[in-house]
Design a protein around this motif. Structure first.
Motif, PDB file in Angstrom:
ATOM      1  N   THR A  92     -25.423 -37.285   5.528  1.00  0.00           N
ATOM      2  CA  THR A  92     -25.534 -36.268   6.573  1.00  0.00           C
ATOM      3  C   THR A  92     -24.157 -35.650   6.828  1.00  0.00           C
ATOM      4  O   THR A  92     -23.144 -36.166   6.361  1.00  0.00           O
ATOM      5  CB  THR A  92     -26.106 -36.917   7.856  1.00  0.00           C
ATOM      6  OG1 THR A  92     -26.191 -35.952   8.884  1.00  0.00           O
ATOM      7  CG2 THR A  92     -25.249 -38.068   8.334  1.00  0.00           C
ATOM      8  N   GLY A  93     -24.149 -34.516   7.526  1.00  0.00           N
ATOM      9  CA  GLY A  93     -22.877 -33.873   7.850  1.00  0.00           C
ATOM     10  C   GLY A  93     -22.533 -32.697   6.957  1.00  0.00           C
ATOM     11  O   GLY A  93     -21.493 -32.074   7.109  1.00  0.00           O
ATOM     12  N   ASP A  96     -27.332 -30.067   6.585  1.00  0.00           N
ATOM     13  CA  ASP A  96     -27.051 -31.381   7.134  1.00  0.00           C
ATOM     14  C   ASP A  96     -27.233 -32.466   6.055  1.00  0.00           C
ATOM     15  O   ASP A  96     -26.271 -33.105   5.684  1.00  0.00           O
ATOM     16  CB  ASP A  96     -27.906 -31.620   8.363  1.00  0.00           C
ATOM     17  CG  ASP A  96     -27.587 -32.964   8.999  1.00  0.00           C
ATOM     18  OD1 ASP A  96     -26.416 -33.336   9.028  1.00  0.00           O
ATOM     19  OD2 ASP A  96     -28.504 -33.634   9.429  1.00  0.00           O
ATOM     20  N   HIS A  97     -28.465 -32.640   5.542  1.00  0.00           N
ATOM     21  CA  HIS A  97     -28.669 -33.702   4.540  1.00  0.00           C
ATOM     22  C   HIS A  97     -28.421 -33.137   3.141  1.00  0.00           C
ATOM     23  O   HIS A  97     -29.359 -32.881   2.389  1.00  0.00           O
ATOM     24  CB  HIS A  97     -30.082 -34.265   4.666  1.00  0.00           C
ATOM     25  CG  HIS A  97     -30.344 -34.927   5.981  1.00  0.00           C
ATOM     26  ND1 HIS A  97     -30.031 -36.245   6.227  1.00  0.00           N
ATOM     27  CD2 HIS A  97     -30.854 -34.453   7.147  1.00  0.00           C
ATOM     28  CE1 HIS A  97     -30.361 -36.558   7.471  1.00  0.00           C
ATOM     29  NE2 HIS A  97     -30.854 -35.487   8.061  1.00  0.00           N
ATOM     30  N   ARG A 134     -22.834 -26.237   3.429  1.00  0.00           N
ATOM     31  CA  ARG A 134     -22.169 -26.446   4.720  1.00  0.00           C
ATOM     32  C   ARG A 134     -21.572 -25.145   5.248  1.00  0.00           C
ATOM     33  O   ARG A 134     -21.637 -24.864   6.458  1.00  0.00           O
ATOM     34  CB  ARG A 134     -21.066 -27.497   4.572  1.00  0.00           C
ATOM     35  CG  ARG A 134     -20.257 -27.726   5.852  1.00  0.00           C
ATOM     36  CD  ARG A 134     -21.093 -28.372   6.933  1.00  0.00           C
ATOM     37  NE  ARG A 134     -20.497 -28.233   8.259  1.00  0.00           N
ATOM     38  CZ  ARG A 134     -20.987 -28.785   9.358  1.00  0.00           C
ATOM     39  NH1 ARG A 134     -22.076 -29.526   9.297  1.00  0.00           N
ATOM     40  NH2 ARG A 134     -20.400 -28.604  10.519  1.00  0.00           N
ATOM     41  N   TYR A 143     -23.949 -26.765  13.531  1.00  0.00           N
ATOM     42  CA  TYR A 143     -25.180 -27.562  13.614  1.00  0.00           C
ATOM     43  C   TYR A 143     -25.974 -27.375  14.906  1.00  0.00           C
ATOM     44  O   TYR A 143     -27.150 -27.013  14.883  1.00  0.00           O
ATOM     45  CB  TYR A 143     -24.836 -29.055  13.419  1.00  0.00           C
ATOM     46  CG  TYR A 143     -26.054 -29.927  13.345  1.00  0.00           C
ATOM     47  CD1 TYR A 143     -26.714 -30.129  12.134  1.00  0.00           C
ATOM     48  CD2 TYR A 143     -26.601 -30.518  14.485  1.00  0.00           C
ATOM     49  CE1 TYR A 143     -27.857 -30.901  12.057  1.00  0.00           C
ATOM     50  CE2 TYR A 143     -27.747 -31.289  14.411  1.00  0.00           C
ATOM     51  CZ  TYR A 143     -28.375 -31.486  13.195  1.00  0.00           C
ATOM     52  OH  TYR A 143     -29.513 -32.238  13.129  1.00  0.00           O
ATOM     53  N   ASN A 147     -29.548 -25.499  14.642  1.00  0.00           N
ATOM     54  CA  ASN A 147     -30.690 -26.386  14.805  1.00  0.00           C
ATOM     55  C   ASN A 147     -31.275 -26.274  16.212  1.00  0.00           C
ATOM     56  O   ASN A 147     -32.492 -26.376  16.398  1.00  0.00           O
ATOM     57  CB  ASN A 147     -30.295 -27.827  14.480  1.00  0.00           C
ATOM     58  CG  ASN A 147     -30.083 -28.043  12.985  1.00  0.00           C
ATOM     59  OD1 ASN A 147     -30.999 -28.396  12.256  1.00  0.00           O
ATOM     60  ND2 ASN A 147     -28.873 -27.796  12.513  1.00  0.00           N
ATOM     61  N   SER A 153     -31.559 -27.052   9.479  1.00  0.00           N
ATOM     62  CA  SER A 153     -30.512 -26.562   8.568  1.00  0.00           C
ATOM     63  C   SER A 153     -30.563 -27.206   7.188  1.00  0.00           C
ATOM     64  O   SER A 153     -30.119 -26.604   6.211  1.00  0.00           O
ATOM     65  CB  SER A 153     -29.128 -26.771   9.191  1.00  0.00           C
ATOM     66  OG  SER A 153     -28.905 -28.145   9.452  1.00  0.00           O
ATOM     67  N   THR A 154     -31.100 -28.431   7.080  1.00  0.00           N
ATOM     68  CA  THR A 154     -31.228 -29.058   5.761  1.00  0.00           C
ATOM     69  C   THR A 154     -31.991 -28.123   4.832  1.00  0.00           C
ATOM     70  O   THR A 154     -31.671 -28.003   3.652  1.00  0.00           O
ATOM     71  CB  THR A 154     -31.963 -30.407   5.879  1.00  0.00           C
ATOM     72  OG1 THR A 154     -31.172 -31.271   6.700  1.00  0.00           O
ATOM     73  CG2 THR A 154     -32.190 -31.051   4.530  1.00  0.00           C
ATOM     74  N   CYS A 265     -18.549 -35.371   5.334  1.00  0.00           N
ATOM     75  CA  CYS A 265     -19.904 -35.926   5.323  1.00  0.00           C
ATOM     76  C   CYS A 265     -19.914 -37.439   5.539  1.00  0.00           C
ATOM     77  O   CYS A 265     -18.942 -38.128   5.245  1.00  0.00           O
ATOM     78  CB  CYS A 265     -20.604 -35.584   4.011  1.00  0.00           C
ATOM     79  SG  CYS A 265     -20.936 -33.816   3.862  1.00  0.00           S
TER      80      CYS A 265
END
Length: 449
Positions: A92-93, A96-97, A134, A143, A147, A153-154, A265
């Motif tokens: 994550t980060g 996101d994933h 990202r 994020y 979101n 966002s993934t 991440c």
């Protein structure tokens, strides 16, 4: 053509393995290893099995990891992407994933590239995928803004990472890469509506983004054009449409090639939404600090921001997906089981009456002073009247508080052995640690079956 898209495409085409700082390469290998582990375990999940049934009878030569089945490259990207995110154990980060989106797309691109792709080129493509995914999220306002508006966002941003990484593996030139990114914008989508009933659609988002990014690169490779002004302030542009109030377009290429987004991440030690991790860590540290076991705890209070309350404040544990998004459940299972590993989320554990007891003693309170990206403050009160509070920032697994290699390997084995013998998992692990020396990344299939 917009200058920004040109710069992003040029970065995808021109970046070399030699340009990557050694620490970044080491971290990339850890994330690749971790994503394979999460995907192998995820291949045994209900949602991954159900998704595979959708493509029963489809033929192809790309491996669905953790099975002996092969299918078309796009379907494999989707199915491996679903499995990667199925158990909430992927990294994550990023977008996101990022791992669950980028690695399945990259490996599908490798399977159809026509010539061997070495490990160094694989690592480079993965780093590029994390980078672009990202940056698109940061251009949306980051994020909590993106979101918080209801987009996942993934999926919405991850598709760009998958497109960039696939374009790199497939050898697209700058013009084709611009088209791949442009087409990816039209393939973007993914909503947080699943949060209200613990539905499984979230698990499809990573797979859909992996598939969409791979297809965007393949269409561009055949000369199909995508919009070159996708990130401009124009009608129908990505940022104007999905992030009209929060867009920060400069984030797309600020410090490109200098600040690497993979470096921010995190790898997840707990089988739950990343939003719960800081509180899980804090509770464990408070129990140690107060030198008490669960039966000596009176109650637990969590002070958190409104965004985290909306995302992880639910108390529905009827499904695995719902329980993994629930902060009260995570803390209850940490008290009852002493951990939040995957087995703490099994059907049997979720129905444990001790969990319900503890969930009734865990109070969440929104603190309007807390930043929407801030970590929560956990307070434990003991039966004998003592009290202590703690905020863990960053939580375990973040770059500033990383998992040790030994802990990473332990996580990998605990996941991989769900679908393969330990000896095979050990051989796969050995290959992944020396990924930058592999002549052909395609040979990994031998151990991923």
């Amino acid at each position: 053509m917009s200058e920004r898209m040109q710069r992003l495409a040029q970065f995808c085409v021109d970046s070399r393995f030699e340009d990557l700082p050694p620490a970044l390469v080491a971290q990339a290998k850890r994330h690749i290893l971790d994503t394979f582990g999460a995907t192998l375990a995820g291949a045994g999940s209900d949602v991954a099995k159900q998704a595979r049934q959708v493509f029963d009878g489809e033929t192809g030569s790309t491996l669905i990891w953790g099975t002996d089945q092969r299918t078309g490259a796009a379907q494999a990207a989707m199915l491996n992407g679903v499995a990667a995110h199925a158990l909430e154990l992927d990294d994550t980060g990023g977008c996101d994933h990022s791992g669950a989106v980028v690695l399945p797309a990259v490996m599908s691109a490798v399977s159809m590239s026509g010539q061997p792709v070495n490990g160094r080129e694989l690592i480079t493509a993965v780093v590029i995928g994390y980078e672009i995914g990202r940056r698109v999220l940061e251009a949306c306002g980051s994020y909590s803004a993106h979101n918080g508006a209801g987009w996942h966002s993934t999926a919405t941003c991850g598709v760009f990472g998958a497109a960039a990484a696939s374009a790199r593996i497939l050898g697209l030139d700058i013009g084709q890469t611009v088209s791949a990114l442009g087409i990816a914008g039209s393939f973007s989508g993914g909503l947080w509506a699943f949060i209200h009933d613990g539905s499984q659609s979230k698990k499809l988002h990573s797979g859909r983004a992996a598939e969409g990014g791979l297809l965007a690169a393949r269409f561009a490779q055949r000369g199909i054009t995508g919009p070159t002004r996708l990130f401009d302030d124009v009608w129908g542009g990505f940022l104007k449409t999905l992030a009209s109030e929060t867009a920060q377009p400069d984030a797309l290429d600020a410090d490109l090639g200098v600040v690497w987004k993979l470096a921010r991440c995190s790898i997840k030690p707990h089988a739950a939404c990343r939003g719960t991790h800081s509180a899980i860590d804090a509770l464990g540290l408070l129990l140690d600090q107060l030198q008490v076991s669960a039966d000596q705890v009176e109650d637990v209070q969590v002070s958190l921001c409104g965004f985290l309350q909306d995302m992880c404040g639910g108390r529905d544990v009827g499904t695995l997906a719902a329980a993994q998004m629930s902060l009260p459940y995570a803390l209850a299972t940490r008290l009852v089981q002493g951990h939040c590993r995957l087995e703490a989320y099994d059907d049997e554990q979720r129905g444990d009456p001790r969990i319900a007891h503890w969930m009734s003693r865990i109070r969440l309170e929104v603190d309007p002073q807390l930043s929407e990206d801030g970590e929560p403050v956990v307070s434990v009160r003991t039966v004998d009247g003592r009290q202590a509070s703690l905020c863990v920032d960053p939580p375990l697994g973040a770059p500033g508080n990383p998992l040790s290699d030994a802990a990473l390997e332990e996580k990998f084995f605990s996941l991989a052995v769900r679908v393969m013998p330990r000896e095979q998992a050990a051989e796969l692990l050995e290959q992944l640690w020396k990924l930058d020396e592999l002549e052909s990344a395609g040979t990994l299939d031998r151990w991923l079956t």
